[in-house]
Write an enzyme that holds these catalytic residues in place. Sequence first.
Site, PDB file in Angstrom:
ATOM      1  N   THR A 133      -4.163  -8.982  -2.010  1.00  0.00           N
ATOM      2  CA  THR A 133      -3.367  -8.604  -3.189  1.00  0.00           C
ATOM      3  C   THR A 133      -3.053  -9.807  -4.071  1.00  0.00           C
ATOM      4  OG1 THR A 133      -2.384  -6.739  -2.032  1.00  0.00           O
ATOM      5  CG2 THR A 133      -1.146  -7.589  -3.900  1.00  0.00           C
ATOM      6  N   ARG A 143      -3.473  16.971  -9.065  1.00  0.00           N
ATOM      7  CA  ARG A 143      -2.419  17.798  -9.683  1.00  0.00           C
ATOM      8  C   ARG A 143      -2.862  18.355 -11.027  1.00  0.00           C
ATOM      9  NH1 ARG A 143       2.645  14.132 -11.790  1.00  0.00           N
ATOM     10  NH2 ARG A 143       1.436  12.393 -12.593  1.00  0.00           N
ATOM     11  N   TRP A 195      -6.778   5.212  -4.802  1.00  0.00           N
ATOM     12  CA  TRP A 195      -6.946   5.041  -3.353  1.00  0.00           C
ATOM     13  C   TRP A 195      -7.217   6.376  -2.654  1.00  0.00           C
ATOM     14  CZ3 TRP A 195      -9.238   2.620  -0.053  1.00  0.00           C
ATOM     15  CH2 TRP A 195      -8.828   2.361   1.253  1.00  0.00           C
ATOM     16  N   SER A 197      -5.643  -6.081  -8.111  1.00  0.00           N
ATOM     17  CA  SER A 197      -4.340  -5.594  -7.656  1.00  0.00           C
ATOM     18  C   SER A 197      -3.454  -5.267  -8.858  1.00  0.00           C
ATOM     19  CB  SER A 197      -3.656  -6.646  -6.784  1.00  0.00           C
ATOM     20  OG  SER A 197      -2.253  -6.424  -6.786  1.00  0.00           O
ATOM     21  N   THR A 210      -5.508  12.340  -6.109  1.00  0.00           N
ATOM     22  CA  THR A 210      -6.857  12.003  -6.562  1.00  0.00           C
ATOM     23  C   THR A 210      -6.804  10.772  -7.455  1.00  0.00           C
ATOM     24  OG1 THR A 210      -7.359  14.352  -6.364  1.00  0.00           O
ATOM     25  CG2 THR A 210      -8.931  13.103  -7.598  1.00  0.00           C
ATOM     26  N   ASP A 239      -3.457  -8.144   3.960  1.00  0.00           N
ATOM     27  CA  ASP A 239      -3.191  -7.411   2.722  1.00  0.00           C
ATOM     28  C   ASP A 239      -2.559  -8.335   1.671  1.00  0.00           C
ATOM     29  OD1 ASP A 239      -3.129  -5.286   1.043  1.00  0.00           O
ATOM     30  OD2 ASP A 239      -1.650  -4.123   2.152  1.00  0.00           O
ATOM     31  N   LYS A 262       2.296   2.603   0.115  1.00  0.00           N
ATOM     32  CA  LYS A 262       2.884   1.306   0.441  1.00  0.00           C
ATOM     33  C   LYS A 262       4.174   1.125  -0.356  1.00  0.00           C
ATOM     34  CE  LYS A 262      -1.539  -0.817   1.694  1.00  0.00           C
ATOM     35  NZ  LYS A 262      -2.628  -1.708   1.296  1.00  0.00           N
ATOM     36  N   ASN A 298      -0.231  -4.668  -8.712  1.00  0.00           N
ATOM     37  CA  ASN A 298       1.030  -5.421  -8.604  1.00  0.00           C
ATOM     38  C   ASN A 298       0.859  -6.848  -9.089  1.00  0.00           C
ATOM     39  OD1 ASN A 298       3.146  -3.642  -7.148  1.00  0.00           O
ATOM     40  ND2 ASN A 298       1.249  -3.268  -6.032  1.00  0.00           N
ATOM     41  N   GLY A 355      -3.716  -2.210   5.093  1.00  0.00           N
ATOM     42  CA  GLY A 355      -4.576  -3.391   5.214  1.00  0.00           C
ATOM     43  C   GLY A 355      -5.114  -3.820   3.856  1.00  0.00           C
ATOM     44  N   LYS A 365       4.338  -6.586   0.711  1.00  0.00           N
ATOM     45  CA  LYS A 365       3.273  -7.390   0.060  1.00  0.00           C
ATOM     46  C   LYS A 365       3.141  -7.021  -1.418  1.00  0.00           C
ATOM     47  CE  LYS A 365      -0.148  -4.449  -0.789  1.00  0.00           C
ATOM     48  NZ  LYS A 365      -0.880  -4.249  -2.027  1.00  0.00           N
TER      49      LYS A 365
HETATM   50  N1  LIG Z   1      -5.250   1.556  -5.200  1.00  0.00           N
HETATM   51  C1  LIG Z   1      -5.325   0.786  -4.144  1.00  0.00           C
HETATM   52  O1  LIG Z   1      -6.128  -0.145  -4.099  1.00  0.00           O
HETATM   53  C2  LIG Z   1      -4.475   1.064  -2.951  1.00  0.00           C
HETATM   54  C3  LIG Z   1      -3.326   1.823  -3.047  1.00  0.00           C
HETATM   55  N2  LIG Z   1      -2.533   2.031  -1.962  1.00  0.00           N
HETATM   56  C4  LIG Z   1      -1.326   2.847  -2.044  1.00  0.00           C
HETATM   57  O2  LIG Z   1      -1.716   4.210  -2.186  1.00  0.00           O
HETATM   58  C5  LIG Z   1      -0.690   4.946  -2.864  1.00  0.00           C
HETATM   59  C6  LIG Z   1      -1.332   5.747  -3.989  1.00  0.00           C
HETATM   60  O3  LIG Z   1      -1.840   4.794  -4.892  1.00  0.00           O
HETATM   61  P1  LIG Z   1      -3.085   4.982  -5.838  1.00  0.00           P
HETATM   62  O4  LIG Z   1      -3.992   6.056  -5.434  1.00  0.00           O
HETATM   63  O5  LIG Z   1      -3.655   3.644  -5.967  1.00  0.00           O
HETATM   64  O6  LIG Z   1      -2.295   5.365  -7.170  1.00  0.00           O
HETATM   65  P2  LIG Z   1      -2.890   5.837  -8.560  1.00  0.00           P
HETATM   66  O7  LIG Z   1      -1.886   5.459  -9.575  1.00  0.00           O
HETATM   67  O8  LIG Z   1      -4.277   5.370  -8.699  1.00  0.00           O
HETATM   68  O9  LIG Z   1      -2.930   7.433  -8.396  1.00  0.00           O
HETATM   69  C7  LIG Z   1      -1.750   8.178  -8.190  1.00  0.00           C
HETATM   70  C8  LIG Z   1      -2.109   9.600  -7.831  1.00  0.00           C
HETATM   71  O10 LIG Z   1      -0.911  10.319  -7.593  1.00  0.00           O
HETATM   72  C9  LIG Z   1      -0.751  11.340  -8.583  1.00  0.00           C
HETATM   73  N3  LIG Z   1       0.632  11.398  -8.979  1.00  0.00           N
HETATM   74  C10 LIG Z   1       1.305  10.531  -9.785  1.00  0.00           C
HETATM   75  N4  LIG Z   1       2.594  10.895  -9.891  1.00  0.00           N
HETATM   76  C11 LIG Z   1       2.732  12.020  -9.142  1.00  0.00           C
HETATM   77  C12 LIG Z   1       3.812  12.889  -8.848  1.00  0.00           C
HETATM   78  N5  LIG Z   1       5.028  12.663  -9.347  1.00  0.00           N
HETATM   79  N6  LIG Z   1       3.575  13.953  -8.060  1.00  0.00           N
HETATM   80  C13 LIG Z   1       2.343  14.182  -7.557  1.00  0.00           C
HETATM   81  N7  LIG Z   1       1.284  13.409  -7.784  1.00  0.00           N
HETATM   82  C14 LIG Z   1       1.482  12.335  -8.558  1.00  0.00           C
HETATM   83  C15 LIG Z   1      -1.677  10.963  -9.719  1.00  0.00           C
HETATM   84  O11 LIG Z   1      -2.037  12.136 -10.418  1.00  0.00           O
HETATM   85  P3  LIG Z   1      -2.369  12.085 -12.015  1.00  0.00           P
HETATM   86  O12 LIG Z   1      -3.721  11.464 -12.129  1.00  0.00           O
HETATM   87  O13 LIG Z   1      -2.343  13.516 -12.397  1.00  0.00           O
HETATM   88  O14 LIG Z   1      -1.296  11.252 -12.666  1.00  0.00           O
HETATM   89  C16 LIG Z   1      -2.832  10.349  -8.939  1.00  0.00           C
HETATM   90  O15 LIG Z   1      -3.625  11.347  -8.351  1.00  0.00           O
HETATM   91  C17 LIG Z   1       0.324   3.885  -3.348  1.00  0.00           C
HETATM   92  O16 LIG Z   1       1.420   3.880  -2.492  1.00  0.00           O
HETATM   93  C18 LIG Z   1      -0.427   2.564  -3.245  1.00  0.00           C
HETATM   94  O17 LIG Z   1       0.435   1.474  -2.970  1.00  0.00           O
HETATM   95  C19 LIG Z   1      -2.862   1.536  -0.740  1.00  0.00           C
HETATM   96  C20 LIG Z   1      -4.012   0.798  -0.577  1.00  0.00           C
HETATM   97  C21 LIG Z   1      -4.898   0.504  -1.666  1.00  0.00           C
HETATM   98  O1  LIG Z   2      -2.656  -2.171  -1.520  1.00  0.00           O
HETATM   99  C1  LIG Z   2      -3.595  -2.601  -2.136  1.00  0.00           C
HETATM  100  C2  LIG Z   2      -4.677  -3.386  -1.511  1.00  0.00           C
HETATM  101  O2  LIG Z   2      -4.588  -3.351  -0.123  1.00  0.00           O
HETATM  102  C3  LIG Z   2      -3.679  -2.363  -3.587  1.00  0.00           C
HETATM  103  O3  LIG Z   2      -2.809  -3.219  -4.243  1.00  0.00           O
HETATM  104  P1  LIG Z   2      -2.232  -2.797  -5.664  1.00  0.00           P
HETATM  105  O4  LIG Z   2      -1.437  -1.542  -5.458  1.00  0.00           O
HETATM  106  O5  LIG Z   2      -1.416  -3.967  -6.079  1.00  0.00           O
HETATM  107  O6  LIG Z   2      -3.410  -2.563  -6.553  1.00  0.00           O
END
Ligand SMILES: NC(=O)C1=CN([C@@H]2O[C@H](COP(=O)(O)OP(=O)(O)OC[C@H]3O[C@@H](n4cnc5c(N)ncnc54)[C@H](OP(=O)(O)O)[C@@H]3O)[C@@H](O)[C@H]2O)C=CC1
Ligand SMILES: O=C(CO)COP(=O)(O)O
Length: 336
Positions: free
Chosen positions: A251, A35, A15, A257, A12, A247, A109, A259, A139, A194
Amino acid sequence: MSTPVRVAVMGTGSWGTAFGMVLADAGCEVTLWARRPQLAETVNSTRVNPDYLPGVELPKNLRATADAAEALRDAEFTVLAIPSQSLRENLAEWLPLLAPGTVLVSLMKGVELGSAMRMSEVIEDVAKVGADRVAVVTGPNLAREVAARMPAAAVVACADEAVARRLQAACHTPYFRPYTETDVVGCELGGAVKNVIGLAVGIADGMGLGDNAKGSLITRGLAETARLGTVLGADPLTFSGLAGLGDLVATCSSPLSRNHTFGTNLGKGMTLEETIAVTEQTAEGVKSCESVLDLARRHGVDMPITETVAGIVHEGKPPVVALKELMSRSAKPERR
Ligand SMILES: NC(=O)C1=CN([C@@H]2O[C@H](COP(=O)(O)OP(=O)(O)OC[C@H]3O[C@@H](n4cnc5c(N)ncnc54)[C@H](OP(=O)(O)O)[C@@H]3O)[C@@H](O)[C@H]2O)C=CC1
Ligand SMILES: O=C(CO)COP(=O)(O)O
């Protein structure tokens, strides 16, 4: 009226929540797994995820739970949206709870540290499923923009094109346009590398190196991504598509972003510890620069930008020194 497709989104964060919105807007019945029980309660009672997408009203057909069994029950698609390095242990825990026949969808990713496996490989390894049960969504999809329902295209990749088409239908909305693809290797590498190039461009931005440097890093970054991908069996054309160039451009241009922002802070002179302290969300490239480099070395592929980023992030090399080394590499043709 047909029964809505049931989807579990495990994670949650920014993304997971935003893609959950996309699925809900496309008509799916979505359950987010959080979690932290408190966050699940807040999402259900206020229809907002204040920790990751403050101010965004979530659709009614999306609810949250901290009970993994409840989220996973009868899910046609199980979407994995947690940090890459935590996938193996979490998926192993969820394994007995997965719905029979569910398609496991990676939003992640990254490349696993130690094994140098892509996320779909980790999924196949842990869940003991074939490639036809594993899909990837990737993407140019910055979560905050997607959550604001700003237009974006994406790729849904699966070795089985029919599965990719089912997933495409499940997440297609007026603002989110998914294309199908069968090159899972290329799509995953595009997404993981990326993030590393996003760090490099952020560092260059933080150092004030200008737009020529940015254009050069994006282009040469894509070249080294394609070099590794091709050796691993990807179609080189994938890297000029949404999972590669698309992407990378999003980014490397966006302050949204994590990163890119992480790199900018390093380039401005913050230490790694200070940068980690001000970063609240997952910046996958920080760990993946090491695992991508490991993967490249295992296959004898030269990835100088990835190596430079790993040197700055993990060996404490000053960015000015790393830049000098990168620019003084021996001269060579652009393509070889
Ligand atoms: N954000 C974006 O724009 C995009 C992200 N992504 C990819 O999506 C994936 C998730 O990223 P994103 O949602 O952005 O990350 P966030 O940091 O926003 O959220 C991470 C989520 O994972 C949970 N979490 C963290 N550590 C653990 C763990 N050890 N075990 C179980 N759950 C855990 C967090 O829970 P809690 O809140 O309790 O810490 C939270 O729900 C990444 O690989 C990212 O590269 C891909 C495209 C776009
Ligand atoms: O993957 C992403 C956009 O496509 C998000 O990038 P960041 O994880 O760097 O925020």
